[in-house]
Write an enzyme that holds these catalytic residues in place. Structure first.
Site, PDB file in Angstrom:
ATOM      1  NE  ARG A 225      -3.836   0.094   2.008  1.00 40.07           N
ATOM      2  CZ  ARG A 225      -4.758   0.531   2.875  1.00 40.07           C
ATOM      3  NH1 ARG A 225      -4.907  -0.084   4.043  1.00 40.07           N
ATOM      4  NH2 ARG A 225      -5.509   1.553   2.571  1.00 40.07           N
ATOM      5  CG  HIS A 226       4.561   3.760   0.185  1.00 41.50           C
ATOM      6  ND1 HIS A 226       5.323   4.337  -0.811  1.00 41.50           N
ATOM      7  CD2 HIS A 226       4.611   4.617   1.253  1.00 41.50           C
ATOM      8  CE1 HIS A 226       5.825   5.484  -0.375  1.00 41.50           C
ATOM      9  NE2 HIS A 226       5.398   5.682   0.877  1.00 41.50           N
ATOM     10  CG  ASP A 227       2.344   5.755  -4.985  1.00 41.00           C
ATOM     11  OD1 ASP A 227       2.945   6.000  -3.925  1.00 41.00           O
ATOM     12  OD2 ASP A 227       1.787   6.641  -5.681  1.00 41.00           O
TER      13      ASP A 227
ATOM     14  CB  THR B 242      11.564  11.467   2.699  1.00 38.25           C
ATOM     15  OG1 THR B 242      10.325  11.015   3.251  1.00 38.25           O
ATOM     16  CG2 THR B 242      11.375  12.860   2.126  1.00 38.25           C
ATOM     17  CB  SER B 243       7.744   9.468  -0.399  1.00 36.44           C
ATOM     18  OG  SER B 243       7.814   8.149   0.090  1.00 36.44           O
TER      19      SER B 243
ATOM     20  CG  HIS C 267     -25.967  47.769 -17.920  1.00 35.54           C
ATOM     21  ND1 HIS C 267     -25.551  47.551 -16.620  1.00 35.54           N
ATOM     22  CD2 HIS C 267     -25.415  48.957 -18.296  1.00 35.54           C
ATOM     23  CE1 HIS C 267     -24.798  48.559 -16.225  1.00 35.54           C
ATOM     24  NE2 HIS C 267     -24.692  49.421 -17.224  1.00 35.54           N
TER      25      HIS C 267
ATOM     26  CB  SER D  76     -32.783  20.035 -30.665  1.00 38.88           C
ATOM     27  OG  SER D  76     -33.876  19.470 -29.964  1.00 38.88           O
TER      28      SER D  76
ATOM     29  NE  ARG E 257       2.703  15.562   3.214  1.00 39.49           N
ATOM     30  CZ  ARG E 257       2.642  15.042   1.993  1.00 39.49           C
ATOM     31  NH1 ARG E 257       3.570  14.201   1.602  1.00 39.49           N
ATOM     32  NH2 ARG E 257       1.689  15.376   1.177  1.00 39.49           N
TER      33      ARG E 257
ATOM     34  CB  SER F 154      -1.674  12.622  -1.004  1.00 42.67           C
ATOM     35  OG  SER F 154      -1.179  11.736  -1.988  1.00 42.67           O
TER      36      SER F 154
ATOM     37  NE  ARG G 143      -1.555  10.142  -4.848  1.00 44.84           N
ATOM     38  CZ  ARG G 143      -0.645   9.183  -4.916  1.00 44.84           C
ATOM     39  NH1 ARG G 143      -0.652   8.347  -5.941  1.00 44.84           N
ATOM     40  NH2 ARG G 143       0.263   9.054  -3.983  1.00 44.84           N
TER      41      ARG G 143
END
Length: 462
Positions: free
Chosen positions: A61-63, A87-88, A135, A266, A306, A311, A315
């Site tokens: 569960r971490h791309d 880090t990511s 107008h 139409s 953060r 996130s 995306r």
């Protein structure tokens, strides 16, 4: 634009940054030449294996970590050094900025082409008088070229906004680690170098400027600035689109989007000639106008160093905003390049309503001859309202004859001068000169600056 934000393109850039980081680290003895060679052999998009990466991601569960593991499987010699010290966000945020630069470059090209098409129409119709509307009521005459010039001025402001955004605000996070302090890199390098030296090596290779300080991510205010610029472009698009939709209405009948010979308006009313392209363009532009509110919240709710609640929506909204504006500007250019000009209706509307505007010229001339401005204003108001009654009842506009037969007016102004003053086609002020000056001083320098982009087309997706 689809390629810029594609998953394959994104993961390819991730690998390029991992490789650049490893190459910079190798200069400090942290990664061997053999490891670099192995990593370099698997860095192109041909080596992106989405199926394998998604399989791993389904478990962990971490791309980003899934892509690291996939890359490492393909490069067993150097794979153990991928992402060393990072880090990511050191990877993802830098790639995001690269994609934003590329995407804004595409939008800039679309704007230039739209400006060029507008310029052609501004020049072509610079001296074509038409009634102006305020107008949604007939006002004084203008020229069609001058009206187009106002749309072009909006596009010019958007071009300048993109230039300023790219010049001053599209900086990356760089390599600053988990909370922006570069602690991991400093631990790796020890006395060999300052983390800033490592960051500079990688960013120079990537061609990116960096913010001097960050948290775990680059400032999310950047996203807000980008979406604000895209929203500004959507405003220019919507204003143009709505105006042409109104003028395409048979009540006005002056301008129209290009209509296909087999186009159906139409499912029931076979006679309909609906502005479907303009309506689609306005619909999409309206969507983009709402998105800066999301990026405002992302930036202002990004607690301390953060949170991750930005996130998921980033995306979606950022790629979509770029894709939508790309589509809208493609439609914009298609419409303005092939816009239908109904000169007969333009002339009819000018003749029907322009005479009302000519009353201002009468007012100015009467005051110059010593008459009281307020008294003449009231006289012209009463004569105009009397004429409006006939116009509202489908009769010819009698205002010209009412003015020319008024004893006070014809006693002060000759019939020859009255004829001239009441010719509304002549009452366009400085519109023609301003239009020509605007093209030469404001539009042409921009078109010359970006001349290599003119003529670049894009598909329209339906």
């Amino acid at each position: 634009m689809r390629k810029v934000f594609s998953e394959i393109n994104t993961r390819t850039y991730w690998r390029k940054i991992w490789l650049s980081l490893a190459e910079a680290q190798s200069s400090y003895g942290l990664v061997s030449k053999e490891e670099i060679k192995d990593l370099k052999s698997k860095v192109t998009e041909d080596h992106i294996d989405l199926k394998r990466s998604h399989e791993i991601e389904g478990k962990i569960r971490h791309d980003l970590m899934a892509e690291i593991k996939t890359y490492a499987e393909q490069a067993p010699i150097g794979g153990g050094k991928i992402h060393l010290g990072a880090t990511s966000a050191d990877i993802e945020d830098n790639v995001d900025i690269i994609k934003f630069i590329q995407a804004l470059d595409i939008i800039l090209t679309r704007l230039i082409n739209s400006l060029n098409s507008l310029s052609n129409n501004i020049t072509k119709y610079s001296d074509l008088p038409c009634i102006a509307w305020t107008h949604l009521q007939p006002a004084e005459p203008t020229t069609l070229g001058y009206r187009f010039a106002n749309y072009a001025q909006d596009i010019l402001l958007d071009i300048i906004s993109i230039e300023n955004l790219k010049k001053d605000f599209l900086k990356s996070k760089g390599l600053k680690g988990a909370v922006g302090t570069s602690a991991g890199y400093k631990q790796l390098l020890k006395e060999k170098a300052n983390p800033r030296n490592l960051e500079a090596k990688v960013m120079q290779q990537l061609g990116l400027d960096v913010f001097p300080v960050t948290t775990q991510t680059y400032p999310r205010k950047v996203d807000h600035l980008i979406l604000s610029v895209l929203s500004s472009i959507s405003q220019s698009i919507h204003k143009f689109g709505l105006d042409i939709r109104i003028l395409q209405s048979p009540v006005f009948g002056e301008l129209s989007e290009p209509l296909g010979k087999s186009q159906v308006g139409s499912s029931t009313m076979a006679f309909k000639q609906n502005p479907i392209t303009l309506e689609r363009m306005c619909s999409l532009a309206r969507y983009v106008s709402t998105l800066p509110n999301v990026t405002f919240m992302n930036a202002s709710f990004n607690i301390l160093e953060r949170t991750l609640d930005d996130s998921a929506n980033r995306r979606i909204i950022i790629p979509e905003a770029f894709l939508v504006i790309d589509e809208c500007l493609t439609l914009y250019n298609k419409i303005i390049s092939n816009i239908i000009i109904n000169k007969v209706r333009i002339k009819q509307n000018l003749e029907r309503f322009g005479i009302f505007a000519a009353t201002e010229a009468i007012l100015m001339e009467m005051v110059k001859k010593g008459e009281d401005r307020q008294n003449i204003h009231e006289k012209l108001r009463l004569l105009s309202f009397k004429a409006w009654e006939d116009v509202a009842n489908g009769k010819e506009n009698p205002l010209k004859y009412l003015i020319m037969n008024d004893p006070q007016i014809k006693g002060s102004i000759s019939l020859v001068m009255l004829e001239e003053l009441l010719n509304s086609s002549n009452y366009t002020g400085d519109a023609i000169n301003r239009t020509k000056l605007f093209v030469s001083k404001s539009i042409e320098p921009i078109l010359l600056k970006y001349k290599e982009r003119i003529g670049i087309k894009s598909k329209v997706y339906y």
